[in-house]
Design a protein around this motif. Structure first.
Motif, short mmCIF file in Angstrom:
data_model
loop_
_atom_site.label_atom_id
_atom_site.label_comp_id
_atom_site.label_asym_id
_atom_site.label_seq_id
_atom_site.Cartn_x
_atom_site.Cartn_y
_atom_site.Cartn_z
N GLN A 198 -39.69 -37.69 70.99
CA GLN A 198 -40.24 -36.43 70.48
C GLN A 198 -39.37 -35.88 69.35
O GLN A 198 -39.88 -35.42 68.31
N LEU A 199 -38.05 -35.89 69.55
CA LEU A 199 -37.16 -35.36 68.53
C LEU A 199 -37.13 -36.25 67.29
O LEU A 199 -37.08 -35.75 66.16
N ILE A 200 -37.11 -37.57 67.51
CA ILE A 200 -37.09 -38.48 66.36
C ILE A 200 -38.35 -38.30 65.53
O ILE A 200 -38.32 -38.33 64.29
N ALA A 201 -39.48 -38.07 66.21
CA ALA A 201 -40.76 -37.91 65.50
C ALA A 201 -40.78 -36.67 64.63
O ALA A 201 -41.57 -36.58 63.67
N MET A 202 -39.92 -35.68 64.93
CA MET A 202 -39.90 -34.46 64.12
C MET A 202 -39.37 -34.71 62.72
O MET A 202 -39.67 -33.96 61.78
N GLY A 203 -38.52 -35.74 62.54
CA GLY A 203 -37.96 -36.05 61.23
C GLY A 203 -37.22 -34.87 60.64
O GLY A 203 -36.42 -34.21 61.31
N HIS A 204 -37.53 -34.56 59.38
CA HIS A 204 -36.85 -33.45 58.70
C HIS A 204 -37.31 -32.08 59.20
O HIS A 204 -36.75 -31.06 58.80
N ASN A 205 -38.33 -32.07 60.06
CA ASN A 205 -38.75 -30.80 60.67
C ASN A 205 -37.98 -30.49 61.95
O ASN A 205 -38.29 -29.54 62.64
N TYR A 206 -36.98 -31.33 62.25
CA TYR A 206 -36.22 -31.16 63.49
C TYR A 206 -35.55 -29.78 63.55
O TYR A 206 -35.74 -29.04 64.50
N TRP A 207 -34.79 -29.45 62.52
CA TRP A 207 -34.11 -28.15 62.53
C TRP A 207 -35.09 -26.98 62.58
O TRP A 207 -34.96 -26.10 63.43
N PRO A 208 -36.09 -26.93 61.67
CA PRO A 208 -37.03 -25.81 61.71
C PRO A 208 -37.77 -25.69 63.04
O PRO A 208 -38.19 -24.60 63.42
N THR A 209 -37.90 -26.79 63.76
CA THR A 209 -38.67 -26.78 65.01
C THR A 209 -37.84 -26.30 66.19
O THR A 209 -38.31 -25.51 67.02
N VAL A 210 -36.59 -26.75 66.30
CA VAL A 210 -35.82 -26.49 67.51
C VAL A 210 -34.68 -25.50 67.33
O VAL A 210 -34.09 -25.04 68.31
N TYR A 212 -24.82 -22.10 67.90
CA TYR A 212 -26.16 -21.84 67.41
C TYR A 212 -27.10 -21.77 68.60
O TYR A 212 -26.70 -22.01 69.75
N ARG A 213 -28.36 -21.45 68.32
CA ARG A 213 -29.37 -21.36 69.38
C ARG A 213 -30.36 -22.53 69.25
O ARG A 213 -30.91 -22.78 68.18
N GLN A 224 -37.83 -21.80 75.22
CA GLN A 224 -36.73 -20.87 75.50
C GLN A 224 -35.50 -21.26 74.70
O GLN A 224 -35.09 -22.41 74.71
N TYR A 225 -34.89 -20.29 73.99
CA TYR A 225 -33.68 -20.57 73.22
C TYR A 225 -32.45 -20.50 74.12
O TYR A 225 -32.37 -19.67 75.04
N HIS A 226 -31.48 -21.35 73.84
CA HIS A 226 -30.21 -21.38 74.57
C HIS A 226 -29.07 -21.40 73.56
O HIS A 226 -29.14 -22.10 72.54
N TRP A 227 -28.01 -20.65 73.88
CA TRP A 227 -26.82 -20.67 73.03
C TRP A 227 -26.03 -21.96 73.30
O TRP A 227 -25.79 -22.32 74.46
N ILE A 228 -25.67 -22.63 72.21
CA ILE A 228 -24.95 -23.91 72.29
C ILE A 228 -23.59 -23.78 71.61
O ILE A 228 -23.49 -23.24 70.51
N ASP A 229 -22.56 -24.26 72.31
CA ASP A 229 -21.22 -24.40 71.72
C ASP A 229 -21.03 -25.87 71.40
O ASP A 229 -21.02 -26.71 72.31
N ASP A 230 -20.92 -26.21 70.10
CA ASP A 230 -20.98 -27.61 69.65
C ASP A 230 -19.69 -28.00 68.92
O ASP A 230 -19.12 -27.20 68.18
#
Length: 508
Positions: free
Chosen positions: A57-69, A99-100, A107-113
């Motif tokens: 699913q994520l790979i299929a998003m391509g360059h829309n990955y960031w705007p989507t998630v 980031y979220r 549902q958004y989640h806060w991520i420490d990366d």
């Protein structure tokens, strides 16, 4: 879950298998991000189980990955991070950011990366990064709660016109907020200590510093400091500072708040002036009540002096000078004049203020005897029996004599009024030891004070007397005087008769 690029065909299959095996057992979400494709190249099971996304699913998003998630507000910062990785990041450097990230359920989640460069091309351009991400929703929730609490506190302090400060006590380096500078009449600058030295009145500098460090070194739980500053318009402002020492962290800064207490000081002075006027009024009322008795106390000795003088005059005129009789007459005149002098002295003392007098050791018996000089004739004329207990000559208290006499006289006047309601009218004054205190008791034959009245009797302006016969200030003022002597004034509700007790320490 963030940037970097890596094409699957570029990965050595054995290395990829090893990495995946290691990453699968880690408790955090681990992933490889393909910068060129702009999406995930691989992630461990924690990503799938925690966020619900499948790899395809994520790979299929391509360059829309960031705007989507990714949360829209975080995209600019993520783009800056990607640019930094591509242009500045060196091998072995760890980039840390938050980031979220949106799960499959929206549902958004806060991520420490944390990410590092995983692979570069032959020109050294980063192709992919490996990241280790942790969900920090609880941490962010508490941070937001803390931020809200701090914001509320700041709004409250601002509404109260209070400033905040901290002080590195070891190095004497303070930090002030804007309001703190305003209290001292200056704009914010880099040297609050110099501002403090420049603005504080010279006579307040040393006492303030000494008081603070003495309190700090004693580990006082709370430290309060008062000093005055001069503004550019020559106005004097009173500053009050209060703070607490962080005992759980030795060497931690001292934190506190401060405010302009000028109005408080002015109000206190007005209250003191009003109290002084009320005390004077109460004393004049007491003197008015005693005036008849005092006049009688003076007239009686004057009559004795007049009689003895006439006796001496007759002896001279008759030429019958008897040395023994002359001596007796002279001694009588002298003793009587001394009595008048004592009455006048007591009257002068009672009518003046005594709050600035030094504390001195005085005999309790003498104190009581001197005060009773005002009362004896009045009590006698109204058929009120005055009893004085057997008071130990060694009883002494350290006090302001005039003030204690004023309190005692007020209590005696109250007992006089109360005794009028009884068939057998009497007042008794006693003194007894109570540990390190001396109890002076004024007991009368008047009716017992009801419980509901006893609860309020020490309050200002409360009186049981008829209108025009009492201000309700006597006991309130007297209580204040006794408290200033570290003592207590109270109604002994266990006693058989109405009994007021002045409990005073032997030493201050």
């Amino acid at each position: 879950m963030i940037l970097i690029t890596m094409a699957d065909e570029d990965l050595n299959s054995e290395k990829k298998t090893l990495i995946e095996q290691v990453f699968e057992v880690l408790p955090s979400a681990v992933y490889i991000f393909d910068i060129h494709a702009g999406t995930m190249a691989w992630f461990n099971e924690n990503v799938a189980s925690r966020f619900g996304w499948k790899q395809e699913q994520l790979i299929a998003m391509g360059h829309n990955y960031w705007p989507t998630v990714m949360h829209p507000d975080d995209l600019p910062a993520l783009q800056r991070s990607r640019d930094y990785i591509l242009n500045q990041m060196v091998d072995g450097e760890i980039m840390h950011f938050q980031y979220r990230f949106k799960d499959v359920w929206g549902q958004y989640h806060w991520i420490d990366d944390r990410v590092i460069i995983f692979k570069r091309d032959e020109k050294g351009v980063p192709l992919s990064v490996v990241g280790i991400a942790a969900v920090i929703d609880d941490q962010k929730f508490h941070e937001e709660q803390l931020a809200e609490t701090l914001n509320t506190l700041n709004l409250s302090l601002s509404a109260a016109k209070m400033a905040t400060f901290s002080l590195d006590v070891v190095n004497a380096i303070p930090k002030w907020d804007r309001r703190m500078f305003e209290l001292h009449g200056e704009e914010p600058n880099d040297d609050p200590m110099e501002t403090y030295r420049r603005r504080i009145l010279p006579e307040d500098r040393e006492p303030t510093t000494t008081h603070f460090y003495d309190s700090y070194n004693r580990n006082d739980p709370g430290i309060s400091i008062h000093y005055r500053v001069r503004h550019d318009d020559d106005s004097i402002h009173h500053i009050t500072m209060y703070g607490r020492k962080n005992e759980s962290r030795p060497g931690a800064p001292f934190f506190g708040v401060a405010w302009d207490s000028t109005r408080e000081i002015q109000s206190e002075k007005k209250i003191e002036e009003s109290n002084a006027k009320m005390v004077a009024t109460a004393k004049m009322a007491a003197l008015g009540e005693m005036s008849g008795g005092i006049a009688h106390e003076i007239n009686n000795p004057l009559t004795v002096i007049q009689a003895r003088s006439f006796q001496l005059q007759q002896m001279v005129e008759n030429g019958s000078l008897d040395p023994e009789k002359i001596k007796q007459a002279a001694e009588s005149i002298s003793k009587t004049a001394d009595k008048i002098a004592r009455i006048i002295k007591s009257l002068r003392s009672f009518s003046r203020e005594g709050d600035k007098d030094p504390f001195e050791l005085v005999s309790v018996k003498s104190l009581i005897d001197e005060t009773l000089e005002f009362c004896r004739t009045r009590f006698y004329n109204h058929e009120v029996e005055l009893k004085v207990g057997n008071i130990d000559e060694d009883f002494e208290i350290e006090c302001r004599l005039i003030q204690i006499e004023q309190v005692l006289l007020n209590l005696l006047n109250n007992s006089f009024d109360a005794a009028q309601a009884s068939e057998k009218k009497w007042i008794c004054v006693e003194a007894a030891e109570h540990f390190d205190f001396i109890d002076i008791k004024i007991i009368d034959s008047g009716p017992r004070i009801p419980d509901d009245v006893a609860e309020k009797i020490m309050q200002p302006f409360f009186t049981t007397k008829e209108i025009g016969k009492g201000t309700g200030l006597g006991l309130s003022i007297s209580t204040g005087i006794i408290k200033a002597h570290k003592g207590d004034l109270f109604l002994d509700r266990t006693a058989e008769h109405t009994t007021f007790v002045m409990r005073l320490p032997r030493l201050q």
